[in-house]
Scaffold this motif. Structure first.
Motif, PDB file in Angstrom:
ATOM      1  N   VAL A 132      10.672  26.255 -14.227  1.00 27.34           N
ATOM      2  CA  VAL A 132      11.351  25.390 -13.681  1.00 27.34           C
ATOM      3  C   VAL A 132      10.593  24.773 -13.144  1.00 27.34           C
ATOM      4  N   ASP A 133      11.229  23.496 -11.942  1.00 30.40           N
ATOM      5  CA  ASP A 133      11.402  22.228 -11.279  1.00 30.40           C
ATOM      6  C   ASP A 133      10.401  22.531  -9.815  1.00 30.40           C
ATOM      7  N   VAL A 134       9.271  22.026  -9.771  1.00 32.76           N
ATOM      8  CA  VAL A 134       8.821  22.631  -8.791  1.00 32.76           C
ATOM      9  C   VAL A 134       8.368  21.339  -8.190  1.00 32.76           C
ATOM     10  N   ASP A 135       8.848  20.919  -6.894  1.00 29.64           N
ATOM     11  CA  ASP A 135       8.838  19.175  -6.194  1.00 29.64           C
ATOM     12  C   ASP A 135       6.999  19.780  -5.352  1.00 29.64           C
ATOM     13  N   VAL A 136       5.937  18.771  -5.585  1.00 28.65           N
ATOM     14  CA  VAL A 136       4.603  19.451  -5.087  1.00 28.65           C
ATOM     15  C   VAL A 136       4.496  17.993  -4.133  1.00 28.65           C
ATOM     16  N   GLY A 137       5.408  16.849  -3.627  1.00 30.75           N
ATOM     17  CA  GLY A 137       5.138  15.767  -2.825  1.00 30.75           C
ATOM     18  C   GLY A 137       5.038  14.617  -2.901  1.00 30.75           C
ATOM     19  N   ARG A 138       5.100  13.244  -2.413  1.00 24.59           N
ATOM     20  CA  ARG A 138       5.449  12.809  -2.819  1.00 24.59           C
ATOM     21  C   ARG A 138       4.166  11.414  -2.441  1.00 24.59           C
ATOM     22  N   ILE A 139       4.219  10.588  -3.118  1.00 25.65           N
ATOM     23  CA  ILE A 139       3.077   9.244  -3.470  1.00 25.65           C
ATOM     24  C   ILE A 139       4.156   8.417  -2.538  1.00 25.65           C
ATOM     25  N   GLU A 140       2.863   8.176  -1.541  1.00 25.17           N
ATOM     26  CA  GLU A 140       3.100   7.013  -0.444  1.00 25.17           C
ATOM     27  C   GLU A 140       2.091   5.202  -1.627  1.00 25.17           C
ATOM     28  N   LEU A 141       2.612   4.579  -0.721  1.00 26.20           N
ATOM     29  CA  LEU A 141       2.591   3.315  -0.888  1.00 26.20           C
ATOM     30  C   LEU A 141       2.111   2.352   0.352  1.00 26.20           C
ATOM     31  N   TYR A 142       1.305   1.919   0.469  1.00 22.77           N
ATOM     32  CA  TYR A 142       0.671   0.771   1.411  1.00 22.77           C
ATOM     33  C   TYR A 142       0.744  -0.510   1.671  1.00 22.77           C
ATOM     34  N   ARG A 143       0.797  -1.265   1.738  1.00 22.54           N
ATOM     35  CA  ARG A 143       0.380  -2.730   2.346  1.00 22.54           C
ATOM     36  C   ARG A 143      -0.330  -3.694   2.989  1.00 22.54           C
ATOM     37  N   PHE A 144      -0.466  -4.776   3.427  1.00 23.14           N
ATOM     38  CA  PHE A 144      -1.178  -5.442   4.786  1.00 23.14           C
ATOM     39  C   PHE A 144      -0.606  -6.811   4.708  1.00 23.14           C
ATOM     40  N   PRO A 145      -0.497  -6.715   5.969  1.00 17.04           N
ATOM     41  CA  PRO A 145       0.175  -8.585   6.136  1.00 17.04           C
ATOM     42  C   PRO A 145      -1.380  -9.436   6.043  1.00 17.04           C
ATOM     43  N   ASN A 146      -2.747  -8.949   4.861  1.00 16.16           N
ATOM     44  CA  ASN A 146      -3.003 -10.209   4.733  1.00 16.16           C
ATOM     45  C   ASN A 146      -4.122  -9.711   3.677  1.00 16.16           C
ATOM     46  N   PRO A 147      -2.846  -8.829   2.349  1.00 16.49           N
ATOM     47  CA  PRO A 147      -3.896  -8.539   1.378  1.00 16.49           C
ATOM     48  C   PRO A 147      -5.815  -9.023   0.831  1.00 16.49           C
ATOM     49  N   VAL A 148      -5.524 -10.376   0.860  1.00 19.68           N
ATOM     50  CA  VAL A 148      -6.600 -11.033   0.217  1.00 19.68           C
ATOM     51  C   VAL A 148      -7.701 -10.865   1.655  1.00 19.68           C
ATOM     52  N   GLY A 149      -7.268 -10.247   2.574  1.00 18.23           N
ATOM     53  CA  GLY A 149      -8.783  -9.601   3.391  1.00 18.23           C
ATOM     54  C   GLY A 149      -9.322  -9.277   3.302  1.00 18.23           C
ATOM     55  N   LEU A 150      -9.245  -7.890   1.834  1.00 16.14           N
ATOM     56  CA  LEU A 150      -9.758  -6.579   2.398  1.00 16.14           C
ATOM     57  C   LEU A 150     -11.272  -7.060   1.326  1.00 16.14           C
ATOM     58  N   THR A 151     -11.715  -6.186   1.894  1.00 19.20           N
ATOM     59  CA  THR A 151     -12.887  -6.386   0.885  1.00 19.20           C
ATOM     60  C   THR A 151     -13.720  -4.939  -0.581  1.00 19.20           C
ATOM     61  N   ALA A 152     -13.806  -5.785  -1.520  1.00 21.38           N
ATOM     62  CA  ALA A 152     -13.938  -4.976  -2.372  1.00 21.38           C
ATOM     63  C   ALA A 152     -15.149  -4.117  -2.097  1.00 21.38           C
ATOM     64  N   ILE A 153     -15.347  -2.772  -2.907  1.00 20.75           N
ATOM     65  CA  ILE A 153     -16.426  -2.370  -2.400  1.00 20.75           C
ATOM     66  C   ILE A 153     -17.008  -1.396  -3.499  1.00 20.75           C
ATOM     67  N   GLY A 154     -15.987  -1.901  -4.426  1.00 20.48           N
ATOM     68  CA  GLY A 154     -16.172  -1.481  -5.977  1.00 20.48           C
ATOM     69  C   GLY A 154     -15.948  -0.002  -6.689  1.00 20.48           C
ATOM     70  N   GLU A 155     -15.688   0.499  -7.158  1.00 18.00           N
ATOM     71  CA  GLU A 155     -14.960   1.264  -8.295  1.00 18.00           C
ATOM     72  C   GLU A 155     -13.061   1.515  -7.680  1.00 18.00           C
ATOM     73  N   ASN A 156     -13.010   0.390  -8.104  1.00 14.14           N
ATOM     74  CA  ASN A 156     -11.508  -0.565  -7.831  1.00 14.14           C
ATOM     75  C   ASN A 156     -11.199   0.021  -6.924  1.00 14.14           C
ATOM     76  N   LEU A 157     -11.642  -0.102  -5.430  1.00 17.07           N
ATOM     77  CA  LEU A 157     -11.419   0.327  -4.437  1.00 17.07           C
ATOM     78  C   LEU A 157     -11.439  -0.932  -3.530  1.00 17.07           C
ATOM     79  N   PHE A 158     -10.775  -0.878  -2.638  1.00 23.00           N
ATOM     80  CA  PHE A 158     -10.531  -2.028  -1.228  1.00 23.00           C
ATOM     81  C   PHE A 158     -10.875  -1.071   0.123  1.00 23.00           C
ATOM     82  N   LYS A 159     -11.592  -2.054   1.119  1.00 24.69           N
ATOM     83  CA  LYS A 159     -10.968  -1.816   2.367  1.00 24.69           C
ATOM     84  C   LYS A 159     -10.948  -2.211   3.543  1.00 24.69           C
ATOM     85  N   THR A 160     -10.032  -1.771   4.516  1.00 24.96           N
ATOM     86  CA  THR A 160      -9.138  -3.392   4.970  1.00 24.96           C
ATOM     87  C   THR A 160     -10.713  -4.134   5.885  1.00 24.96           C
ATOM     88  N   THR A 161     -10.340  -4.890   6.312  1.00 24.70           N
ATOM     89  CA  THR A 161     -11.200  -5.397   7.444  1.00 24.70           C
ATOM     90  C   THR A 161     -10.049  -6.433   8.735  1.00 24.70           C
TER      91      THR A 161
END
Length: 266
Positions: A170-199
């Motif tokens: 049987v098919d079981v629903d397990v959740g939904r993936i959400e996405l997030y965007r930013f007014p100015n994505p170039v203002g994000l700061t990279a912290i390594g490991e393919n990750l960004f944090k907000t500023t």
């Protein structure tokens, strides 16, 4: 001291930063979800010897002034968030974003980070995590006895999985993936490991459902590759190398001029 010595040195320092940026792009050419950087420069302060518009006579003014520059400096390294190409992997936990948006990741300390890398795994508790064990937010938790090869993720982020139950699959629903965007994505700061944090420059994350209100869609069993164009980066590297040589040549020329001046009287 001859001004061109310091101007040439400033140019060499600037081009070294340019080459460092290009080298980092080339090093990450196969990094999933990596977004290339561009080094931007600005000229330094000018010495104004004569100001344009200064009165020359009672009826005329100087049409053009005299300003002597002092070189260049690195203004910023801008992240370019253009779409990377998609690579089909056939891995059931791989998912790529086509269009705008980031996945939200919870770090070990509870803080939030964001990534374009959809190379997810399922840990021992059934939770979808990154390669470093960070949790995907909102939580996507697989039920017991789920079939790992039967995970399905739709373009709008709904996640389901097949589970054997009472002799049936049987098919079981397990959740939904959400996405997030930013007014100015170039203002994000990279912290390594393919990750960004907000500023403060990036603004707060804006949540949304994939495919709605400007969000990108999801491609299951695909990964987004780096948006680095190797040929373009190699051309930029050649230009930066030549510019470095030109600036070093200006220093050598200034040194020769000083040498000529010191030998005028013998």
């Amino acid at each position: 001291m001859v001004r061109s010595l310091w101007t040439g040195a400033a140019g060499m320092i600037g081009q070294q930063a340019n080459i460092d940026t290009i080298s980092n792009n080339l090093a990450n050419v196969n990094t999933h979800g990596y977004k290339k950087q561009r080094a931007d420069f600005e000229d330094l302060i000018y010495q104004t010897v004569k100001t344009a518009g200064t009165p020359a006579t009672e009826d005329t003014v100087v049409p053009v002034g005299i300003q002597l520059g002092h070189g260049v400096k690195l203004a910023d390294t801008q992240r370019i968030f253009s779409q990377g190409s998609l690579q089909q992997t056939s891995v059931p936990t791989d998912v790529a974003i086509t269009g705008e948006g980031f996945f939200r990741i919870q770090m070990y300390d509870g803080s939030m980070a964001y990534t374009r890398n959809g190379n997810f795994k399922v840990d021992s508790t059934g939770r979808m995590v990154t390669s470093n064990g960070y949790w995907l937010v909102p939580d996507i938790i697989m039920p017991e006895n789920f079939l790992p090869e039967e995970i399905n993720i739709t373009k709008d982020g709904r996640v389901s999985v097949k589970v054997p139950r009472d002799g049936e699959i049987v098919d079981v629903d397990v959740g939904r993936i959400e996405l997030y965007r930013f007014p100015n994505p170039v203002g994000l700061t990279a912290i390594g490991e393919n990750l960004f944090k907000t500023t403060q420059a990036s603004g707060d994350a804006i949540p949304g459902i994939p495919g709605y209100e400007g969000m990108g869609t999801l491609e299951h069993r695909f990964l987004e590759m780096s948006n680095v164009a190797v040929v373009q980066e190699m051309v930029n590297l050649i230009i930066a190398q030549r510019a470095y040589e030109f600036n070093s040549r200006s220093i050598q020329t200034s040194d020769n001029m000083l040498g000529t001046a010191t030998t005028l009287k013998r």
